[in-house]
Write an enzyme that holds these catalytic residues in place. Structure first.
Site, PDB file in Angstrom:
ATOM      1  N   HIS A 191       5.341  -0.357 -36.762  1.00 39.58           N
ATOM      2  CA  HIS A 191       5.857  -0.852 -38.058  1.00 39.58           C
ATOM      3  C   HIS A 191       6.930   0.112 -38.614  1.00 39.58           C
ATOM      4  CE1 HIS A 191       5.700  -2.159 -42.252  1.00 39.58           C
ATOM      5  NE2 HIS A 191       4.810  -3.074 -41.983  1.00 39.58           N
TER       6      HIS A 191
ATOM      7  N   GLU B  67      10.217  -4.091 -36.912  1.00 40.07           N
ATOM      8  CA  GLU B  67       8.957  -3.752 -36.246  1.00 40.07           C
ATOM      9  C   GLU B  67       8.853  -4.501 -34.914  1.00 40.07           C
ATOM     10  OE1 GLU B  67       6.115  -5.007 -39.235  1.00 40.07           O
ATOM     11  OE2 GLU B  67       7.615  -4.544 -40.764  1.00 40.07           O
TER      12      GLU B  67
HETATM   13  O1  TA6 Z   1       5.398  -6.005 -41.799  1.00 47.27           O
HETATM   14  C1  TA6 Z   1       5.593  -6.554 -43.062  1.00 47.27           C
HETATM   15  C2  TA6 Z   1       4.273  -6.528 -43.817  1.00 47.27           C
HETATM   16  O2  TA6 Z   1       3.303  -7.325 -43.176  1.00 47.27           O
HETATM   17  C3  TA6 Z   1       4.532  -6.994 -45.247  1.00 47.27           C
HETATM   18  O3  TA6 Z   1       3.979  -8.282 -45.484  1.00 47.27           O
HETATM   19  C4  TA6 Z   1       3.877  -5.899 -46.097  1.00 47.27           C
HETATM   20  O4  TA6 Z   1       2.513  -6.181 -46.294  1.00 47.27           O
HETATM   21  C5  TA6 Z   1       4.107  -4.704 -45.189  1.00 47.27           C
HETATM   22  O5  TA6 Z   1       3.753  -5.187 -43.900  1.00 47.27           O
HETATM   23  C6  TA6 Z   1       3.421  -3.433 -45.604  1.00 47.27           C
HETATM   24  O6  TA6 Z   1       2.050  -3.540 -45.440  1.00 47.27           O
HETATM   25  P1  TA6 Z   1       1.158  -2.265 -45.896  1.00 47.27           P
HETATM   26  O7  TA6 Z   1      -0.255  -2.653 -45.563  1.00 47.27           O
HETATM   27  O8  TA6 Z   1       1.625  -1.079 -45.114  1.00 47.27           O
HETATM   28  O9  TA6 Z   1       1.427  -2.082 -47.375  1.00 47.27           O
END
Ligand code: TA6
Length: 300
Positions: free
Chosen positions: A170, A273
């Site tokens: 991510h 990601e």
């Molecule tokens: O990858 C995008 C995502 O799924 C968004 O929807 C947002 O939730 C982000 O990840 C961050 O998630 P986190 O759990 O790290 O706050």
């Protein structure tokens, strides 16, 4: 878990890699070689910083990040595993899996050259992790730091039943101004638009950001480029073993609610990601392994 003295006795590399107490008491590996510098937390095997020599940082870390054991650090490269997003059936399970919030152990460190340093870590399974995931699937993260950053997430099915995982690296990239960058390589790709109830859409032209963007590009093995006119560079994102690419920026409102993204943080970060999510979950047969590999490098 090995203590600092033990870690350094076994895995430090003189003048290149040392383990130190990081923010919030999290143990970090500090790497400095002739091509780049980096910082990696043992919690979640989470790379927090990577800066090639003479470059602006390429990986973004929130100035308001919280460094609390068991909590995900905002920025860097969180490892989402063994599921992505909300758990399919257990609402109380952590979002994006548990790998990013638990301790990992160091298996090996190596300096293949003066311009490359490698670190291999493995997730430490406990009763808590087995409560979330009752499968025997050792997972390792192999990080190679140099002018190019390589990350590889290796999942092995050591059990007797097939398992299915979702995963993503991510990665938060540092950009000059998110409203002025373009993401190339996803043109004509099919994506699920999380901002509009996961509606399926088709990407036309480069991805540009002028509001909240949260898109899962599926069945898409393509390499991507973040073209950044403000920092006058392109970040080249290559991948293998990944059929999904997620592009995310929370924009103003959502960023303000998050509390650990900083005031104008959203303007200087963009997540691209690489993983296997939604339509692209990965089935791993007993005895088999699955490798998700990415590499990042900067072109002027
Ligand atoms: O990858 C995008 C995502 O799924 C968004 O929807 C947002 O939730 C982000 O990840 C961050 O998630 P986190 O759990 O790290 O706050």
């Amino acid at each position: 878990m090995m203590d600092l003295a033990g870690l350094n006795a076994r895995f430090a590399i003189q003048d290149v890699l040392v383990f130190k107490p990081g923010p919030g008491g999290l143990v970090v590996a500090e790497v400095e070689n002739q091509a780049a510098s980096a910082l990696i937390a043992l919690q979640g095997a989470q790379l927090m910083r990577w800066t090639p020599r003479g470059e602006e940082p390429v990986i973004w870390l929130s100035g308001a990040a919280r460094f609390t054991p068991g909590k995900s650090i905002r920025g860097g490269v969180p490892v989402c595993w063994p599921w992505f997003g909300a758990h399919a059936s257990e609402a109380g399970f952590p979002a994006h899996g548990y790998a990013r919030t638990v301790p990992w152990e160091v298996l090996a460190t190596e300096a293949p050259s003066a311009t490359q340093t490698r670190l291999v870590m493995r997730l430490v399974e406990t009763d808590a992790t087995r409560a979330w995931w009752p499968h025997d699937t050792p997972v390792e993260c192999h990080i190679t730091l140099g002018e190019t950053l390589e990350l590889e997430l290796v999942t092995r099915n050591a059990g007797r039943e097939p398992v299915t995982i979702g995963e993503a690296l991510h990665t938060y990239f540092h950009v000059g101004d998110v409203e002025r960058v373009q993401v190339l390589g996803l043109e004509d790709g099919e994506y699920l638009d999380k901002v509009e109830g996961f509606r399926r859409k088709t990407q036309s032209g480069p991805v540009v950001i002028s509001g909240e963007v949260d898109r899962v590009y599926v069945n898409n093995p393509a390499a991507c480029v973040i073209s950044d006119p403000v920092l006058q560079r392109r970040i080249l994102i290559d991948k293998h073993g990944s059929e999904s690419t997620v592009v995310w920026n929370p924009w103003i409102e959502k960023a303000a609610k998050m509390g650990d993204l900083g005031d104008a943080g959203y303007r200087h970060m963009l997540c691209v990601e690489s993983g296997n999510v939604a339509d692209n979950l990965v089935d791993i047969a007993p005895g088999e392994q699955h490798r998700l590999w990415v590499s990042y490098r900067v072109e002027r």
